[in-house]
Design a protein around this motif. Structure first.
Motif, PDB file in Angstrom:
ATOM      1  N   MET A  68      37.724  46.600  67.883  1.00  0.00           N
ATOM      2  CA  MET A  68      37.211  46.912  69.202  1.00  0.00           C
ATOM      3  C   MET A  68      35.701  46.684  69.215  1.00  0.00           C
ATOM      4  SD  MET A  68      37.333  50.550  71.143  1.00  0.00           S
ATOM      5  CE  MET A  68      37.971  50.542  72.772  1.00  0.00           C
ATOM      6  N   LYS A  69      35.246  45.917  70.191  1.00  0.00           N
ATOM      7  CA  LYS A  69      33.835  45.599  70.318  1.00  0.00           C
ATOM      8  C   LYS A  69      33.075  46.812  70.840  1.00  0.00           C
ATOM      9  CE  LYS A  69      30.963  41.797  71.693  1.00  0.00           C
ATOM     10  NZ  LYS A  69      30.874  40.529  72.354  1.00  0.00           N
ATOM     11  N   GLU A  70      31.897  47.069  70.281  1.00  0.00           N
ATOM     12  CA  GLU A  70      31.087  48.202  70.706  1.00  0.00           C
ATOM     13  C   GLU A  70      30.555  47.972  72.118  1.00  0.00           C
ATOM     14  OE1 GLU A  70      27.112  50.418  69.147  1.00  0.00           O
ATOM     15  OE2 GLU A  70      28.589  49.784  67.648  1.00  0.00           O
ATOM     16  N   LYS A  71      30.542  49.031  72.908  1.00  0.00           N
ATOM     17  CA  LYS A  71      30.071  48.935  74.286  1.00  0.00           C
ATOM     18  C   LYS A  71      28.548  49.000  74.330  1.00  0.00           C
ATOM     19  CE  LYS A  71      34.252  51.026  76.043  1.00  0.00           C
ATOM     20  NZ  LYS A  71      34.866  52.218  76.580  1.00  0.00           N
ATOM     21  N   THR A  72      27.979  48.154  75.167  1.00  0.00           N
ATOM     22  CA  THR A  72      26.548  48.108  75.378  1.00  0.00           C
ATOM     23  C   THR A  72      26.165  49.173  76.399  1.00  0.00           C
ATOM     24  OG1 THR A  72      26.604  45.727  74.995  1.00  0.00           O
ATOM     25  CG2 THR A  72      24.641  46.593  76.076  1.00  0.00           C
ATOM     26  N   ILE A  73      25.050  49.855  76.174  1.00  0.00           N
ATOM     27  CA  ILE A  73      24.575  50.860  77.127  1.00  0.00           C
ATOM     28  C   ILE A  73      23.633  50.188  78.114  1.00  0.00           C
ATOM     29  CG2 ILE A  73      23.270  52.991  77.419  1.00  0.00           C
ATOM     30  CD1 ILE A  73      24.229  53.793  74.588  1.00  0.00           C
ATOM     31  N   ILE A  74      23.918  50.397  79.407  1.00  0.00           N
ATOM     32  CA  ILE A  74      23.061  49.869  80.462  1.00  0.00           C
ATOM     33  C   ILE A  74      22.622  51.021  81.354  1.00  0.00           C
ATOM     34  CG2 ILE A  74      24.042  47.543  80.461  1.00  0.00           C
ATOM     35  CD1 ILE A  74      25.777  48.344  82.867  1.00  0.00           C
ATOM     36  N   GLY A  75      21.583  50.782  82.149  1.00  0.00           N
ATOM     37  CA  GLY A  75      21.083  51.803  83.055  1.00  0.00           C
ATOM     38  C   GLY A  75      21.716  51.695  84.423  1.00  0.00           C
ATOM     39  N   SER A  76      21.290  52.545  85.336  1.00  0.00           N
ATOM     40  CA  SER A  76      21.830  52.524  86.696  1.00  0.00           C
ATOM     41  C   SER A  76      21.255  51.376  87.516  1.00  0.00           C
ATOM     42  CB  SER A  76      21.568  53.850  87.400  1.00  0.00           C
ATOM     43  OG  SER A  76      20.181  54.092  87.491  1.00  0.00           O
ATOM     44  N   THR A  77      20.182  50.766  87.022  1.00  0.00           N
ATOM     45  CA  THR A  77      19.653  49.523  87.589  1.00  0.00           C
ATOM     46  C   THR A  77      19.375  48.582  86.429  1.00  0.00           C
ATOM     47  OG1 THR A  77      17.371  50.334  87.574  1.00  0.00           O
ATOM     48  CG2 THR A  77      18.627  50.644  89.610  1.00  0.00           C
ATOM     49  N   GLU A  78      19.671  47.326  86.629  1.00  0.00           N
ATOM     50  CA  GLU A  78      19.507  46.316  85.582  1.00  0.00           C
ATOM     51  C   GLU A  78      19.087  45.005  86.217  1.00  0.00           C
ATOM     52  OE1 GLU A  78      19.801  46.320  82.240  1.00  0.00           O
ATOM     53  OE2 GLU A  78      20.442  48.409  82.066  1.00  0.00           O
ATOM     54  N   PHE A  79      18.614  44.085  85.391  1.00  0.00           N
ATOM     55  CA  PHE A  79      18.389  42.715  85.829  1.00  0.00           C
ATOM     56  C   PHE A  79      19.574  41.884  85.370  1.00  0.00           C
ATOM     57  CE2 PHE A  79      13.945  44.164  85.630  1.00  0.00           C
ATOM     58  CZ  PHE A  79      13.517  43.779  86.896  1.00  0.00           C
ATOM     59  N   VAL A  80      20.025  40.961  86.216  1.00  0.00           N
ATOM     60  CA  VAL A  80      21.097  40.049  85.847  1.00  0.00           C
ATOM     61  C   VAL A  80      20.607  38.620  85.992  1.00  0.00           C
ATOM     62  CG1 VAL A  80      22.980  41.618  86.442  1.00  0.00           C
ATOM     63  CG2 VAL A  80      22.133  40.059  88.159  1.00  0.00           C
ATOM     64  N   ASP A  81      21.160  37.740  85.194  1.00  0.00           N
ATOM     65  CA  ASP A  81      20.841  36.313  85.254  1.00  0.00           C
ATOM     66  C   ASP A  81      22.088  35.550  85.677  1.00  0.00           C
ATOM     67  OD1 ASP A  81      18.304  36.862  84.281  1.00  0.00           O
ATOM     68  OD2 ASP A  81      18.770  36.262  82.231  1.00  0.00           O
ATOM     69  N   PHE A  82      21.914  34.619  86.597  1.00  0.00           N
ATOM     70  CA  PHE A  82      22.982  33.712  87.024  1.00  0.00           C
ATOM     71  C   PHE A  82      22.712  32.342  86.411  1.00  0.00           C
ATOM     72  CE2 PHE A  82      23.151  37.035  90.152  1.00  0.00           C
ATOM     73  CZ  PHE A  82      24.480  37.124  90.527  1.00  0.00           C
ATOM     74  N   GLY A  83      22.444  32.297  85.122  1.00  0.00           N
ATOM     75  CA  GLY A  83      22.109  31.041  84.448  1.00  0.00           C
ATOM     76  C   GLY A  83      20.829  30.460  85.012  1.00  0.00           C
ATOM     77  N   LYS A  84      20.823  29.151  85.236  1.00  0.00           N
ATOM     78  CA  LYS A  84      19.644  28.477  85.779  1.00  0.00           C
ATOM     79  C   LYS A  84      19.489  28.733  87.285  1.00  0.00           C
ATOM     80  CE  LYS A  84      19.775  24.811  82.367  1.00  0.00           C
ATOM     81  NZ  LYS A  84      19.996  23.393  82.128  1.00  0.00           N
ATOM     82  N   ARG A  85      20.557  29.215  87.926  1.00  0.00           N
ATOM     83  CA  ARG A  85      20.533  29.429  89.387  1.00  0.00           C
ATOM     84  C   ARG A  85      19.537  30.492  89.803  1.00  0.00           C
ATOM     85  NH1 ARG A  85      26.696  30.321  88.903  1.00  0.00           N
ATOM     86  NH2 ARG A  85      27.381  28.199  88.543  1.00  0.00           N
ATOM     87  N   ALA A  86      19.493  31.599  89.081  1.00  0.00           N
ATOM     88  CA  ALA A  86      18.585  32.706  89.391  1.00  0.00           C
ATOM     89  C   ALA A  86      18.500  33.621  88.177  1.00  0.00           C
ATOM     90  CB  ALA A  86      19.079  33.477  90.604  1.00  0.00           C
ATOM     91  N   GLN A  87      17.288  34.025  87.851  1.00  0.00           N
ATOM     92  CA  GLN A  87      17.082  34.885  86.686  1.00  0.00           C
ATOM     93  C   GLN A  87      16.333  36.142  87.079  1.00  0.00           C
ATOM     94  OE1 GLN A  87      15.188  32.264  83.883  1.00  0.00           O
ATOM     95  NE2 GLN A  87      17.133  31.398  83.258  1.00  0.00           N
ATOM     96  N   LYS A  88      16.595  37.196  86.309  1.00  0.00           N
ATOM     97  CA  LYS A  88      15.959  38.495  86.524  1.00  0.00           C
ATOM     98  C   LYS A  88      16.145  39.007  87.951  1.00  0.00           C
ATOM     99  CE  LYS A  88      12.615  40.033  84.231  1.00  0.00           C
ATOM    100  NZ  LYS A  88      12.649  40.904  83.151  1.00  0.00           N
ATOM    101  N   VAL A  89      17.393  38.947  88.412  1.00  0.00           N
ATOM    102  CA  VAL A  89      17.733  39.433  89.748  1.00  0.00           C
ATOM    103  C   VAL A  89      18.047  40.926  89.633  1.00  0.00           C
ATOM    104  CG1 VAL A  89      19.300  39.200  91.698  1.00  0.00           C
ATOM    105  CG2 VAL A  89      18.696  37.176  90.345  1.00  0.00           C
ATOM    106  N   PRO A  90      17.401  41.784  90.434  1.00  0.00           N
ATOM    107  CA  PRO A  90      17.671  43.221  90.362  1.00  0.00           C
ATOM    108  C   PRO A  90      19.085  43.549  90.831  1.00  0.00           C
ATOM    109  CG  PRO A  90      15.815  42.745  91.834  1.00  0.00           C
ATOM    110  CD  PRO A  90      16.385  41.445  91.402  1.00  0.00           C
TER     111      PRO A  90
END
Length: 168
Positions: free
Chosen positions: A1-23
């Motif tokens: 079983m892969k360990e779960k990553t801890i994230i916050g209630s707000t994060e940045f996401v990347d859509f590859g080259k399309r858009a980066q550091k999107v709130p």
């Protein structure tokens, strides 16, 4: 079983080259995920076409995406109305992991976060620590300004917000 990553209630996401550091807002109360999309339409050949984000967004580049792998969902909006929304898969990077996520295309121009991540997208992959916020608010909270206003003159505040249409 892969360990779960801890994230916050707000994060940045990347859509590859399309858009980066999107709130993005992580919302464990929401079932599905959504991304701000504009110019959503289906051509005569049944191809779904849309742009990510909208003209008012710093992430908008006007590029038209074309998808044949899409579906529709009836979604209850925050205002309680049922809406039909198109949805399709995106590869996004969240919490240092690249995952495939099914997202509803919706007008999020009035929302603080252009991306909302619901529990289906993070279930089994992430744990949410609500004390962590990896995206800082850009605009002051409406609640804070309302509290300042009520302190200035509580009675006038009451009349302004609670006695509209009532006889005084």
């Amino acid at each position: 079983m892969k360990e779960k990553t801890i994230i916050g209630s707000t994060e940045f996401v990347d859509f590859g080259k399309r858009a980066q550091k999107v709130p993005a807002k992580i919302d464990t109360g929401a079932d599905s995920s959504a991304v701000w999309a504009s110019n959503i339409r289906i051509d005569k050949d049944g191809v779904l076409k849309f742009s990510l984000f909208g003209k008012g967004s710093p992430y908008y580049n006007g590029k038209i995406f074309k998808r044949t792998d899409y579906s529709v969902a009836s979604v209850r909006s925050a205002m309680g109305q049922n809406q039909i929304r198109y949805r399709t898969h995106f590869w996004v990077k969240l919490g240092g992991r690249k995952i495939k996520m099914l997202m509803n295309l919706s007008d999020r121009s009035k929302n603080e976060f252009p991306v909302l991540i619901g529990r289906r997208s993070i279930s089994g992959k992430f744990l949410v620590d609500v004390s962590r916020k990896n995206v800082r608010r850009k605009k002051p909270s409406v609640t804070a300004s309302l509290n300042e206003e009520v302190k200035l003159n509580p009675y006038e505040f009451y009349k302004k917000y609670h006695q509209k249409g009532e006889e005084k």
